[in-house]
Design a protein around this motif. Structure first.
Motif, PDB file in Angstrom:
ATOM      1  N   LEU A   1      33.310  26.710  75.162  1.00 42.66           N
ATOM      2  CA  LEU A   1      33.107  25.774  76.264  1.00 42.66           C
ATOM      3  C   LEU A   1      34.464  25.177  76.624  1.00 42.66           C
ATOM      4  N   VAL A   2      34.853  25.336  77.880  1.00 41.33           N
ATOM      5  CA  VAL A   2      36.151  24.848  78.350  1.00 41.33           C
ATOM      6  C   VAL A   2      35.952  23.601  79.206  1.00 41.33           C
ATOM      7  N   PHE A   3      36.810  22.620  78.990  1.00 39.11           N
ATOM      8  CA  PHE A   3      36.865  21.444  79.865  1.00 39.11           C
ATOM      9  C   PHE A   3      38.221  21.454  80.558  1.00 39.11           C
ATOM     10  N   TRP A   4      38.194  21.295  81.884  1.00 38.49           N
ATOM     11  CA  TRP A   4      39.445  21.324  82.643  1.00 38.49           C
ATOM     12  C   TRP A   4      39.372  20.334  83.794  1.00 38.49           C
ATOM     13  N   THR A   5      40.472  19.618  83.998  1.00 38.28           N
ATOM     14  CA  THR A   5      40.602  18.757  85.168  1.00 38.28           C
ATOM     15  C   THR A   5      42.085  18.510  85.431  1.00 38.28           C
ATOM     16  N   VAL A   6      42.399  18.048  86.633  1.00 36.84           N
ATOM     17  CA  VAL A   6      43.764  17.743  87.050  1.00 36.84           C
ATOM     18  C   VAL A   6      43.784  16.312  87.579  1.00 36.84           C
ATOM     19  N   LYS A   7      44.795  15.576  87.207  1.00 40.45           N
ATOM     20  CA  LYS A   7      44.918  14.180  87.629  1.00 40.45           C
ATOM     21  C   LYS A   7      44.988  14.091  89.157  1.00 40.45           C
ATOM     22  N   GLY A   8      44.251  13.129  89.712  1.00 37.05           N
ATOM     23  CA  GLY A   8      44.268  12.918  91.150  1.00 37.05           C
ATOM     24  C   GLY A   8      43.291  13.769  91.927  1.00 37.05           C
ATOM     25  N   LYS A   9      42.561  14.667  91.248  1.00 37.61           N
ATOM     26  CA  LYS A   9      41.576  15.515  91.910  1.00 37.61           C
ATOM     27  C   LYS A   9      40.168  15.072  91.515  1.00 37.61           C
ATOM     28  N   ASP A  10      39.248  15.107  92.485  1.00 38.41           N
ATOM     29  CA  ASP A  10      37.904  14.578  92.272  1.00 38.41           C
ATOM     30  C   ASP A  10      36.962  15.619  91.665  1.00 38.41           C
ATOM     31  N   TYR A  11      37.378  16.209  90.563  1.00 38.14           N
ATOM     32  CA  TYR A  11      36.496  17.150  89.878  1.00 38.14           C
ATOM     33  C   TYR A  11      36.779  17.148  88.383  1.00 38.14           C
ATOM     34  N   TYR A  12      35.766  17.597  87.653  1.00 38.03           N
ATOM     35  CA  TYR A  12      35.926  17.998  86.255  1.00 38.03           C
ATOM     36  C   TYR A  12      35.113  19.276  86.084  1.00 38.03           C
ATOM     37  N   CYS A  13      35.542  20.121  85.164  1.00 33.24           N
ATOM     38  CA  CYS A  13      34.895  21.412  84.958  1.00 33.24           C
ATOM     39  C   CYS A  13      34.391  21.517  83.520  1.00 33.24           C
ATOM     40  N   LEU A  14      33.132  21.857  83.369  1.00 40.06           N
ATOM     41  CA  LEU A  14      32.533  22.209  82.076  1.00 40.06           C
ATOM     42  C   LEU A  14      32.146  23.674  82.187  1.00 40.06           C
ATOM     43  N   GLU A  15      32.894  24.551  81.498  1.00 42.02           N
ATOM     44  CA  GLU A  15      32.815  25.991  81.754  1.00 42.02           C
ATOM     45  C   GLU A  15      32.314  26.753  80.526  1.00 42.02           C
ATOM     46  N   PRO A  16      31.128  27.343  80.578  1.00 41.48           N
ATOM     47  CA  PRO A  16      30.698  28.214  79.483  1.00 41.48           C
ATOM     48  C   PRO A  16      31.322  29.598  79.612  1.00 41.48           C
ATOM     49  N   TRP A  17      32.026  30.025  78.557  1.00 42.14           N
ATOM     50  CA  TRP A  17      32.653  31.351  78.495  1.00 42.14           C
ATOM     51  C   TRP A  17      32.066  32.103  77.297  1.00 42.14           C
ATOM     52  N   THR A  18      31.918  33.418  77.425  1.00 45.25           N
ATOM     53  CA  THR A  18      31.460  34.196  76.273  1.00 45.25           C
ATOM     54  C   THR A  18      32.586  34.493  75.292  1.00 45.25           C
ATOM     55  N   ALA A  19      33.826  34.370  75.719  1.00 41.11           N
ATOM     56  CA  ALA A  19      34.968  34.632  74.829  1.00 41.11           C
ATOM     57  C   ALA A  19      36.155  33.812  75.307  1.00 41.11           C
ATOM     58  N   PRO A  20      37.075  33.500  74.404  1.00 39.51           N
ATOM     59  CA  PRO A  20      38.255  32.721  74.807  1.00 39.51           C
ATOM     60  C   PRO A  20      39.268  33.586  75.548  1.00 39.51           C
ATOM     61  N   ARG A  21      40.373  32.947  75.942  1.00 42.02           N
ATOM     62  CA  ARG A  21      41.462  33.649  76.621  1.00 42.02           C
ATOM     63  C   ARG A  21      41.966  34.828  75.784  1.00 42.02           C
ATOM     64  N   ASN A  22      42.386  35.870  76.475  1.00 48.18           N
ATOM     65  CA  ASN A  22      43.060  37.026  75.875  1.00 48.18           C
ATOM     66  C   ASN A  22      42.172  37.834  74.948  1.00 48.18           C
ATOM     67  N   SER A  23      40.863  37.703  75.071  1.00 46.98           N
ATOM     68  CA  SER A  23      39.975  38.427  74.156  1.00 46.98           C
ATOM     69  C   SER A  23      40.026  39.942  74.362  1.00 46.98           C
ATOM     70  N   LEU A  24      40.408  40.402  75.567  1.00 49.68           N
ATOM     71  CA  LEU A  24      40.525  41.852  75.768  1.00 49.68           C
ATOM     72  C   LEU A  24      41.622  42.447  74.896  1.00 49.68           C
ATOM     73  N   ASN A  25      42.617  41.644  74.545  1.00 52.74           N
ATOM     74  CA  ASN A  25      43.673  42.107  73.642  1.00 52.74           C
ATOM     75  C   ASN A  25      43.351  41.818  72.176  1.00 52.74           C
ATOM     76  N   THR A  26      42.799  40.638  71.902  1.00 53.75           N
ATOM     77  CA  THR A  26      42.580  40.231  70.508  1.00 53.75           C
ATOM     78  C   THR A  26      41.234  40.686  69.953  1.00 53.75           C
ATOM     79  N   GLY A  27      40.260  40.904  70.838  1.00 54.58           N
ATOM     80  CA  GLY A  27      38.907  41.229  70.391  1.00 54.58           C
ATOM     81  C   GLY A  27      38.098  40.021  69.971  1.00 54.58           C
ATOM     82  N   ASP A  28      38.686  38.821  70.022  1.00 51.97           N
ATOM     83  CA  ASP A  28      38.009  37.616  69.555  1.00 51.97           C
ATOM     84  C   ASP A  28      36.781  37.311  70.413  1.00 51.97           C
TER      85      ASP A  28
END
Length: 289
Positions: free
Chosen positions: A240-267
């Motif tokens: 589960l990823v949380f992402w936001t940028v200061k000064g922007k009117d959003y927040y993101c709660l993102e369900p992912w099946t795998a973390p970053r770079n999983s195509l290389n790591t297999g994680d």
């Protein structure tokens, strides 16, 4: 009463409505199959940067982009498979390509199903044949999103999939979170930190991944708007990823099946056997307090 209207705006736009629930959903298939708006009782749930949306050269910031066949980015946008190196940009290509409408539902509930199939363009960066379907349903105060992934290749297909919802917020200091994890990884600095339930919104950017989840839902309560949004997801969504940028009117709660770079790591990478398919539901529930 359930209805689906079609309007020719900059892109052909499908507007799903449930009059009894006072719910409305806007979907743009040819701009990455994206949900651009979700209203309940006259209140908008999602943020949308309309200038970026109007420019097809830019990725969209807003709505609910679809992440496939990777979530996040790869080092130098590269991965290796069977001795070959491929280039694949952040979050994959599904959010940029046109989708086809293959079904509409207006009995019992209102919904629409979109499909994306592999083609020469996708095979040049991801050497597999697939069919990806996304169904959006309005169900009272809930938005249901069903993923269906089918491997049409003659070999096992590795992938990850996720959603990147941009939830609208005007005052981030009024947010309270219920996230089922005690630690997160800072994706900018690659460091591990304890999580006490709050974020420091004075930072320019917050980009963190929760990877040891004790259950498969998370929520944010906006005290100013008296609104709670809860994201429920299939256990295959391991990150589960949380992402936001200061000064922007959003927040993101993102369900992912795998973390970053999983195509290389297999994680936590998912694999589908030839001819196999996988169904993955996600549900976002709005509660007015």
């Amino acid at each position: 009463m359930f209805a689906i209207a079609v309007e020719q705006q900059q892109y052909k736009t499908y507007i799903l409505s449930d009059q009894l629930a006072q719910a409305r959903l806007t979907v743009v298939p040819e701009r990455g199959g994206i949900v651009t708006g979700w209203q309940l009782r006259g209140q908008e749930m999602l943020y949308l940067d309309r200038d970026r949306f109007a420019n097809p050269e830019l990725s969209i910031r807003g709505g609910v982009p679809i992440l496939f066949p990777i979530c996040g980015n790869l080092p130098d946008n590269r991965y290796s498979y069977s001795g070959q190196t491929y280039m694949l940009k952040q979050h994959g290509f599904a959010r940029d390509l046109p989708w086809q409408v293959i079904d509409r539902i207006t009995h019992d509930r209102v919904g629409i199903t979109l499909a994306l199939e592999s083609n020469a363009q996708t095979r040049s960066v991801y050497p597999f044949d697939f069919e990806l379907q996304i169904s959006y349903f309005l169900q009272g105060n809930a938005l249901e999103i069903h993923h269906s992934i089918a491997n049409r290749s003659l070999e096992p297909m590795p992938f990850s999939i996720g959603l990147h919802p941009y939830f609208l917020v005007h005052n981030k200091s009024s947010l309270q979170f219920d996230i089922p994890a005690s630690q997160y990884q800072n994706q900018i600095e690659q460091t591990i930190h304890d999580f006490s339930g709050q974020f420091d919104f004075e930072q320019d950017e917050i980009d963190v991944a929760f990877r040891s989840l004790s259950r498969f839902d998370a929520s944010a309560t906006d005290l100013d708007r008296r609104l709670r949004l809860k994201v429920e997801f299939d256990p295959a969504f391991s990150t589960l990823v949380f992402w936001t940028v200061k000064g922007k009117d959003y927040y993101c709660l993102e369900p992912w099946t795998a973390p970053r770079n999983s195509l290389n790591t297999g994680d936590r990478l998912l694999w589908l056997d030839p001819g196999a398919s996988l169904e993955l539901p996600v549900r976002v529930i709005a509660t007015f307090l």
